[in-house]
Enzyme design. Sequence first.
Site, PDB file in Angstrom:
ATOM      1  N   GLY A 115     -55.849  11.942  34.908  1.00 34.34           N
ATOM      2  CA  GLY A 115     -57.200  11.511  34.133  1.00 34.34           C
ATOM      3  C   GLY A 115     -57.901  12.530  33.674  1.00 34.34           C
ATOM      4  O   GLY A 115     -59.388  12.276  33.443  1.00 34.34           O
ATOM      5  N   SER A 117     -57.163  14.512  30.851  1.00 36.49           N
ATOM      6  CA  SER A 117     -56.927  14.668  29.227  1.00 36.49           C
ATOM      7  C   SER A 117     -56.261  15.912  29.126  1.00 36.49           C
ATOM      8  O   SER A 117     -56.518  17.033  28.401  1.00 36.49           O
ATOM      9  CB  SER A 117     -58.065  14.980  28.788  1.00 36.49           C
ATOM     10  N   ASP A 163     -62.057  11.265  24.790  1.00 32.84           N
ATOM     11  CA  ASP A 163     -61.569  12.425  25.099  1.00 32.84           C
ATOM     12  C   ASP A 163     -61.552  13.629  24.157  1.00 32.84           C
ATOM     13  O   ASP A 163     -61.912  14.540  24.409  1.00 32.84           O
ATOM     14  CB  ASP A 163     -60.470  12.123  25.758  1.00 32.84           C
TER      15      ASP A 163
END
Length: 331
Positions: A115, A117, A163
């Site tokens: 998590g 990115s 993101d």
Amino acid sequence: MLIETRAYARAGLFGNPSDGFYGKTIAISVRNFGASVTLYQSPELTIEAQPQDTNIFRSLHHLRDAVSTLGYHGGVPLLKAAIKKFAEYCEQEQIRLPNQNFSIRYSTSIPRQVGLSGSSAIIVATFRALMQFYSVEIPQPILPNLVLATETDELGITAGLQDRVIQCYEGCVYMDFDRETMARQGYGQYEPIDSQLLPKLYIAYNTDLGKQSGRVHNDIRSRWLKGEPLVVDTMAAIANVAREGRDALQRQDTKLLNELVNRNFDLRAQIYSISDRNRSLIETARVCGASASFTGSGGSIIGLYRDDAMLNRLFVELRKINARVIKPYVV
């Protein structure tokens, strides 16, 4: 001409994951980890595979572990998709590109599947290299849209804008994805926040995620689209955490910031299934006295700590469950 570009990991601080539901978020770029792209002119367009892209393995178990942590295709499809989307954007904008080819390769230090990115960082760095090589300027608010489209349209990755926005803007950014604003201008309102206003933050991430088995499927989007009250109201409440977080940062209200981090996760847990592994990260950090919420979809957490003694306790206790703790470097 040798071009080298870079994009960094990111962590959602408040409002995650409301960005995909016309919500609000605050995120930071985490310069402790990054993806870099190197590009230089060559006779043919060549994408240079990296060791993680290999199809040669020591054993069946090596293949299993490699696929678990890196996926089936490594980073080469990310480069191909980004190059294709860049070419399409230039054609759509009637930008004539010179007839010159290049060789391109990537490297990344961003932990995979936790998590932070890592995939979108490779794509952002690729776009930056192509923009420099061909002397093309893509407006900053538009670039995150292209990065997102690369993942969703070309690679079938489900994702939101948060993101890509923070990786394109860097630092700390408050994002408002209001539906009317998005429809009118094609992107949200992105407001940089002075990183000096950030409190003492830590990030902890799993170091053994590749050995985890099974993933919990959360059909939140279809439930939201159907107007299920629990999902709609909870997602709105998560978005409001980001709005309150922006105000609390300006006031330097550490007590409220801690409460908001915890509230973000607790609201998320009302509608999303949380694996035991991910929940143990949250609970271990909170037992240490720190606040804790996901940085993204799971695998890593972010929160506030009070002092060095608490940070040391986080190091010790989270290591016991195979998690590494870092202090995020944000510029």
